[in-house]
Design a protein around this motif. Structure first.
Motif, short mmCIF file in Angstrom:
data_model
loop_
_atom_site.label_atom_id
_atom_site.label_comp_id
_atom_site.label_asym_id
_atom_site.label_seq_id
_atom_site.Cartn_x
_atom_site.Cartn_y
_atom_site.Cartn_z
N CYS A 1 -1.68 -2.08 -5.50
CA CYS A 1 -2.97 -2.11 -4.80
C CYS A 1 -3.68 -3.44 -4.98
O CYS A 1 -4.36 -3.93 -4.07
N ALA B 1 -5.85 1.23 -0.13
CA ALA B 1 -5.55 0.57 -1.41
C ALA B 1 -6.67 0.84 -2.41
O ALA B 1 -6.40 1.07 -3.60
N ALA C 1 2.46 1.80 -3.36
CA ALA C 1 1.51 2.38 -4.33
C ALA C 1 1.47 3.89 -4.20
O ALA C 1 1.38 4.61 -5.20
N ASP D 1 -13.98 1.84 -7.57
CA ASP D 1 -13.11 1.81 -6.38
C ASP D 1 -13.44 2.97 -5.44
O ASP D 1 -13.52 2.78 -4.22
N ARG E 1 -6.22 4.49 -3.60
CA ARG E 1 -5.06 4.68 -4.47
C ARG E 1 -5.25 3.98 -5.80
O ARG E 1 -4.81 4.49 -6.84
N ARG E 2 -5.90 2.82 -5.78
CA ARG E 2 -6.17 2.16 -7.06
C ARG E 2 -7.16 2.98 -7.88
O ARG E 2 -7.06 3.05 -9.12
N ALA F 1 0.83 -1.21 0.00
CA ALA F 1 0.00 0.00 0.00
C ALA F 1 0.87 1.26 0.00
O ALA F 1 0.58 2.22 -0.72
#
Length: 349
Positions: free
Chosen positions: A275, A288, A259, A308, A291-292, A256
């Motif tokens: 992620c 995660a 990322a 997401d 960030r994804r 994480a």
């Protein structure tokens, strides 16, 4: 260090300064607990360095251009780069070594002797010349310890360490770097001390070293050095990936955090992959997911980004960073729809 922003719209966002974006990212950053350092001998308790890193740790991976370098090196292998009396034998195709991640090609100029190579904790006497980076290694002869020291956090540190792992004592080599048009970098390994193989480290030693790397990575990230932080997290992951599955829970936090670095470095594809590894273990990991979502938006995958970010808000409706990013994705989606409609009108109008 200047870290490029990752726009969720693919354009410059004039409605929110870059500082606010980075603030949102850092507010969602995993904190690290204080680590009590245990007394140890630096030469023996050192960090594992593999030549086949996990894809998530390949922060500055550059595999393109390697074939060109090989062709250039093989094409001029008949040329002498030093006194022929110093050459242990004529250069052949076997004198080329390709770094597995594509970051350089090594051409042996003077062969070393023996079969041993530097390992974890080996103290190496090295001469490096011709590095194109702004801050290369010190001029003249210097001593570098494998797996230890701040020199590994420099731009050139990881490259030199990878090369030293492949060298024998007394070897001199040229390094061809993708995108570098100047003279080849030259590296000489005069001598090195005994080190340790990774399999000689106990599980507790690897875990302790990984925690140290994680702590150092967090310090660098908070200081604005996302590139150095990413290298620390990558080294910690390489240590933990050698342990039997499922591995310690620290792997989730490391992926994480990695990322977050990759987003700041403008590497959304790698960030999304990092992620993915977190979410495989913890499907509801908020940071995660966030960030994804940012990474997918930067890649233009607006539907995935929306999914997401909505998951984040379903768990934490007051998450301001996710709200802002989702708003940008919605605006970008409307622009795309408008552009598509205009294109269709021109086509059939």
């Amino acid at each position: 260090m200047e870290t490029p922003a990752v726009s969720t719209t693919g354009e410059k966002d004039t409605s929110q300064p870059q500082q606010q974006w980075e603030k949102n990212l850092r507010e969602n950053f995993d904190s690290v607990t204080q680590i009590r350092q245990q007394p140890r001998d630096p030469p023996t308790e050192t960090l594992e360095l593999g030549v086949s890193p996990d894809p998530a740790s390949q922060i500055l991976e550059n595999t393109q251009g390697t074939e060109k370098l090989v062709a250039e090196l093989e094409g001029d292998s008949h040329k002498s780069h030093g006194s022929t009396s110093q050459m242990s034998e004529a250069l052949q195709a076997s004198d080329l070594w390709y770094c597995p991640d594509g970051s350089f090609v090594k051409k042996i100029i003077i062969r070393g002797h023996g079969l041993d190579k530097p390992k974890l904790g080996s103290c190496c006497r090295v001469l490096a010349l011709g590095f194109p980076f702004g801050s290369g290694p010190p001029e003249g002869w210097t001593e570098l310890t494998m797996g230890v020291g701040p020199w590994r956090e420099e731009t050139w540190g990881e490259l030199i360490e990878k090369c030293l792992e492949s060298m024998c004592q007394g070897e001199e080599a040229e390094l061809q770097l993708p995108g570098h048009s100047g003279p080849p970098v030259r590296l000489t390994l005069a001598s090195f001390t005994q080190g340790r193989d990774s399999w000689e480290l106990e599980t507790s030693e690897k875990e302790a070293l990984a925690r140290e790397e994680r702590a150092r990575g967090t310090e660098l990230f908070r200081a604005g050095n996302a590139e150095g932080a990413a290298r620390c997290y990558g080294r910690a992951l390489r240590l933990l990936l050698t342990l039997p599955p499922p591995g310690p829970p620290e792997r989730t936090v490391l992926h994480a955090n990695l990322a977050a670095c990759q987003l700041l470095l403008g590497q959304p594809q790698l960030a999304a992959q990092s992620c993915d590894r977190v979410l495989e273990r913890e499907p509801g990991h908020l940071k995660a997911l966030y960030r994804r979502g940012v990474a997918q938006a930067a890649l233009g995958n607006l539907e995935k980004a929306t999914a997401d970010l909505k998951k984040v808000l379903a768990i934490d409706p007051k998450n301001r960073a996710a709200q802002e990013e989702l708003g940008k994705v919605v605006i970008q989606g409307k622009k795309q729809d408008a552009g598509l409609a205009q294109g269709l009108r021109k086509m059939f109008g």
